[in-house]
Scaffold this active site. Structure first.
Site, PDB file in Angstrom:
ATOM      1  N   CYS A   8       1.147  -0.767   0.091  1.00 41.48           N
ATOM      2  CA  CYS A   8      -0.037   0.031  -0.137  1.00 41.48           C
ATOM      3  C   CYS A   8       1.038   0.884  -0.101  1.00 41.48           C
ATOM      4  O   CYS A   8       2.221   1.232   0.542  1.00 41.48           O
ATOM      5  CB  CYS A   8      -1.212   0.246   1.284  1.00 41.48           C
ATOM      6  SG  CYS A   8      -2.344   1.396   1.203  1.00 41.48           S
ATOM      7  N   ASP A 131      -6.592  -3.376  11.591  1.00 43.25           N
ATOM      8  CA  ASP A 131      -6.075  -2.874  11.241  1.00 43.25           C
ATOM      9  C   ASP A 131      -5.487  -2.257  12.348  1.00 43.25           C
ATOM     10  O   ASP A 131      -6.455  -2.312  13.390  1.00 43.25           O
ATOM     11  CB  ASP A 131      -5.839  -1.479  10.421  1.00 43.25           C
ATOM     12  CG  ASP A 131      -4.543  -0.701  10.637  1.00 43.25           C
ATOM     13  OD1 ASP A 131      -3.386  -1.204  10.644  1.00 43.25           O
ATOM     14  OD2 ASP A 131      -4.254   0.701   9.647  1.00 43.25           O
TER      15      ASP A 131
HETATM   16  O1  LIG Z   1      -1.178   4.554   4.719  1.00 41.49           O
HETATM   17  C1  LIG Z   1      -1.171   5.670   4.973  1.00 41.49           C
HETATM   18  O2  LIG Z   1      -1.094   6.978   4.981  1.00 41.49           O
HETATM   19  C2  LIG Z   1      -2.860   5.551   5.105  1.00 41.49           C
HETATM   20  C3  LIG Z   1      -3.707   7.043   5.451  1.00 41.49           C
HETATM   21  C4  LIG Z   1      -5.076   7.030   6.391  1.00 41.49           C
HETATM   22  C5  LIG Z   1      -5.439   5.412   6.540  1.00 41.49           C
HETATM   23  C6  LIG Z   1      -4.872   4.198   6.473  1.00 41.49           C
HETATM   24  C7  LIG Z   1      -3.907   4.269   6.018  1.00 41.49           C
HETATM   25  N1  LIG Z   1      -2.838   3.180   6.006  1.00 41.49           N
HETATM   26  C8  LIG Z   1      -3.114   1.522   6.093  1.00 41.49           C
HETATM   27  O3  LIG Z   1      -2.845   1.743   6.745  1.00 41.49           O
HETATM   28  C9  LIG Z   1      -2.611   0.067   7.380  1.00 41.49           C
HETATM   29  C10 LIG Z   1      -1.424  -0.184   8.253  1.00 41.49           C
HETATM   30  O4  LIG Z   1      -0.215   0.458   7.620  1.00 41.49           O
HETATM   31  P1  LIG Z   1       1.279   0.062   8.080  1.00 41.49           P
HETATM   32  O5  LIG Z   1       2.226  -0.907   7.166  1.00 41.49           O
HETATM   33  O6  LIG Z   1       1.246  -0.217   9.527  1.00 41.49           O
HETATM   34  O7  LIG Z   1       2.214   1.630   7.075  1.00 41.49           O
HETATM   35  C11 LIG Z   1      -2.540  -0.593   5.832  1.00 41.49           C
HETATM   36  O8  LIG Z   1      -3.767  -1.550   5.666  1.00 41.49           O
HETATM   37  C12 LIG Z   1      -2.311   0.675   4.831  1.00 41.49           C
HETATM   38  O9  LIG Z   1      -2.827   0.610   4.292  1.00 41.49           O
END
Ligand SMILES: O=C(O)c1ccccc1N[C@@H]1O[C@H](COP(=O)(O)O)[C@@H](O)[C@H]1O
Length: 213
Positions: A8, A131
């Site tokens: 992502c 998450d």
């Molecule tokens: O990635 C971002 O900036 C974000 C912004 C707003 C909502 C979700 C976001 N990311 C998502 O969050 C999870 C966890 O990410 P991490 O691997 O802990 O950084 C993942 O599902 C991203 O798609």
């Protein structure tokens, strides 16, 4: 069913290419201005073309209105919407009806009580993404590199496919999958050298580690 791996927050042609070549099943594009991974629509259009059906294009939004989703549809034509805000069950139904795309609802997890929202979402969503719940003062509801207690999913009974995210990286993804028995994993911070800066080697290492489980 085989494991789904989602990378992502891709925002450059080079790192998108790395994710595709390394075999990502889903590539995520963030449309949320406070995020360091936020994409302008025209960049989304450009990166979307590059995908060429080699992976599913996921549009990540946070409580977006119809006009914003219309613009994302036009630019990216996502295969899936990832709804990462406080969207209600009714809003999920609206979005599915209006845009005709599957939706993956992110469910923030900190305690067992957070799972109470599941039956409602499961009645409409096509997939659930567990998450870590962001701290109250966070500037975004995800993408913070923090994990949740995976054992909270120990007694999960969910008919829908689900993925896990939050603080995953190449060194802990196998353990997360073993504990949660999820059908997919999603990562952003864990494949970056700084917030919003994807690292090709970390992307490859993550996908290799996830596939090795
Ligand atoms: O990635 C971002 O900036 C974000 C912004 C707003 C909502 C979700 C976001 N990311 C998502 O969050 C999870 C966890 O990410 P991490 O691997 O802990 O950084 C993942 O599902 C991203 O798609």
């Amino acid at each position: 069913m085989s494991l789904l791996v989602k990378i992502c927050g891709l925002s450059t042609r080079e790192t998108l290419q790395t994710a595709l070549d390394a075999g990502a099943d889903m590539v995520g594009f963030v449309f949320f201005p406070p995020s360091p991974r936020h994409l302008a629509l025209e960049m989304g259009r450009d990166l979307g073309r590059q995908v060429k059906r080699r992976a599913l294009k996921v549009a990540l939004t946070v409580d977006a209105d119809d006009a914003t989703l219309d613009n994302i549809m036009d630019a990216l034509s996502p295969d899936i919407f990832q709804l990462h805000g406080k969207e209600s069950v009714a809003r999920l139904r609206d979005i599915k009806g209006r845009f005709g795309r599957p939706v993956m609802k992110a469910v923030p997890v900190e305690t067992a009580a957070d799972l109470a929202a599941l039956p409602g979402y499961a009645s409409v969503a096509d997939r659930i993404l567990f998450d870590a719940r962001a701290p109250k003062d966070a500037t975004r509801p995800g993408g913070l590199g923090a994990p949740f207690d995976w054992h909270l999913l120990d007694n999960l009974e969910l008919r829908l496919p689900y993925m896990v995210s939050g603080g995953l990286h190449a060194q802990n993804v196998a353990e997360a999958l073993r504990i949660t028995r999820a059908g997919g994993v999603d990562v952003s911070s864990g494949v970056e050298s700084a917030p919003g800066v994807k690292d090709p080697e970390l992307i490859e290492a993550f996908i290799r580690a996830a596939r090795a489980t």
